[in-house]
Design an enzyme around this catalytic site. Structure first.
Site, short mmCIF file in Angstrom:
data_model
loop_
_atom_site.label_atom_id
_atom_site.label_comp_id
_atom_site.label_asym_id
_atom_site.label_seq_id
_atom_site.Cartn_x
_atom_site.Cartn_y
_atom_site.Cartn_z
N THR A 155 4.90 12.50 21.93
CA THR A 155 4.52 13.88 21.58
C THR A 155 4.77 14.84 22.74
O THR A 155 4.41 16.00 22.67
CB THR A 155 3.02 13.94 21.20
OG1 THR A 155 2.27 13.40 22.30
CG2 THR A 155 2.72 13.15 19.96
N GLN A 163 2.70 20.34 32.97
CA GLN A 163 4.15 20.16 32.99
C GLN A 163 4.67 19.81 34.38
O GLN A 163 5.70 19.16 34.52
CB GLN A 163 4.83 21.43 32.48
CG GLN A 163 4.68 21.62 30.97
CD GLN A 163 5.15 20.40 30.19
OE1 GLN A 163 6.23 19.87 30.46
NE2 GLN A 163 4.35 19.93 29.27
N ALA A 181 -2.86 15.79 31.67
CA ALA A 181 -2.70 15.94 30.22
C ALA A 181 -1.33 16.53 29.96
O ALA A 181 -0.61 16.91 30.90
CB ALA A 181 -3.78 16.85 29.67
N LYS A 182 -0.99 16.58 28.68
CA LYS A 182 0.35 17.07 28.31
C LYS A 182 0.62 18.47 28.84
O LYS A 182 1.74 18.85 29.10
CB LYS A 182 0.51 17.07 26.78
CG LYS A 182 0.39 15.68 26.19
CD LYS A 182 1.68 15.18 25.57
CE LYS A 182 1.81 13.68 25.64
NZ LYS A 182 1.10 12.97 24.60
N ARG A 183 -0.47 19.27 29.00
CA ARG A 183 -0.27 20.65 29.46
C ARG A 183 0.22 20.70 30.92
O ARG A 183 0.74 21.72 31.36
CB ARG A 183 -1.57 21.45 29.34
CG ARG A 183 -2.68 20.87 30.17
CD ARG A 183 -3.99 21.65 30.10
NE ARG A 183 -4.97 20.96 30.90
CZ ARG A 183 -5.77 20.02 30.46
NH1 ARG A 183 -5.75 19.68 29.20
NH2 ARG A 183 -6.60 19.39 31.26
#
Ligand code: GLU
Length: 277
Positions: A11, A252, A248-250
């Site tokens: 994801t 970057q 987390a995915k945020r």
């Protein structure tokens, strides 16, 4: 010999937290087998380009694994077969409630959202529908399929599993209420697909972040219902950044891609992980 796995969902790009989890599973396998599995059952959230990046980023980090990699979206029949088994035993029921109805019912009963995922525990509204009501509603459209946890526990009795950090744990799947095992739009849930795959792949030691610890309560019940062996578990602490927050995915800036682009070597990335863990 242990068989472990790293099972990311494509994801987004892998970040340092994923790399730590993958290295942890590799190390836990020792002279045994480390498998990679792609958990892409959700066609909306998962993207093929992220699957490709998982292969590239993990190879860059220095990991390898036996081929073929199990790609969950190619094995929906296996999850369907497990669902059929549960359905035949009368342990699944179709649920027609919308998210909003579940929220309203749960709030009406004085419930606060479940701490872990800010979701409400399903109050069991559709469990008591008659066979005729079910048939009529199913004729109008698809349903979510829920596991009747109380009925399942009644058949199975008390269950335990072993976690390397916390020791012997009694399974309390009821903490989630009647979980959804198949959604209207996705034919299998995380709980179901992960349990089926760990069994089919002969995983003997499940390693994963401690954010997934509670899910194991549900997986243990599914193992018992489906007649599977129970692997050992090692839920590891989550890697935190300099600000003390988990990655987390945020984030970057700490994707393996970004670090590589900034000129970090795999050795330096591993070092950073081992210093932060
Ligand atoms: N696919 C899950 C995730 O990316 C992990 C599944 C597991 O390790 O059990 O969060």
């Amino acid at each position: 010999m242990p068989v472990t796995r790293f099972a990311p969902s494509p994801t987004g790009y892998l970040h340092l937290g994923h790399a730590w989890s993958a290295l942890f599973a590799r190390e836990a396998a020792g002279d045994g087998t480390f498998l990679l599995r792609i958990e892409d059952i959700d066609p909306v959230r998962c993207k093929p380009e992220f699957t490709q990046s998982i292969f590239e980023d993990l190879r860059w980090l220095g990991l390898d694994w036996p081929e073929p990699v199990r790609i969950q979206s190619q094995h929906m029949n296996d999850y369907g077969a497990a669902l059929d088994k549960l359905r035949k035993r009368g342990l699944l029921y179709p649920c027609f409630c919308t998210r909003r109805e579940i929220e309203q019912n749960a709030q009406g009963a004085g419930q606060a959202p479940h701490a872990d995922d800010a979701a409400f525990i399903y109050p069991g509204t559709c469990r008591s529908l008659s066979a005729q009501e079910r048939a009529a509603k199913l004729a109008q459209g698809a349903a979510n399929w829920r596991l009747d946890i109380a009925a399942a526990q009644k058949i199975i009795g008390p269950l335990f599993w072993h976690d390397a950090v916390r020791g012997k744990i009694e399974a309390r799947p009821q903490m989630f209420g009647d979980v959804v095992l198949a959604r209207k739009d996705v034919a299998a849930s995380y709980h179901l697909s992960v349990t089926v795959d760990d069994h089919l792949q002969g995983i003997t030691l499940v390693t994963r972040g401690e954010d997934l610890f509670d899910s194991t309560h549900v997986h243990r019940l599914l193992q018992a219902l489906l007649g599977y062996e129970t692997p050992a578990y090692h839920h590891h602490p989550l890697l935190k950044g300099a600000d003390g927050r988990r990655f987390a995915k945020r984030d970057q800036s700490v994707t393996l891609r970004a670090l590589r682009a900034q000129g970090f070597t795999p050795e330096e990335v591993r070092e950073q992980i081992y210093l932060n863990r």
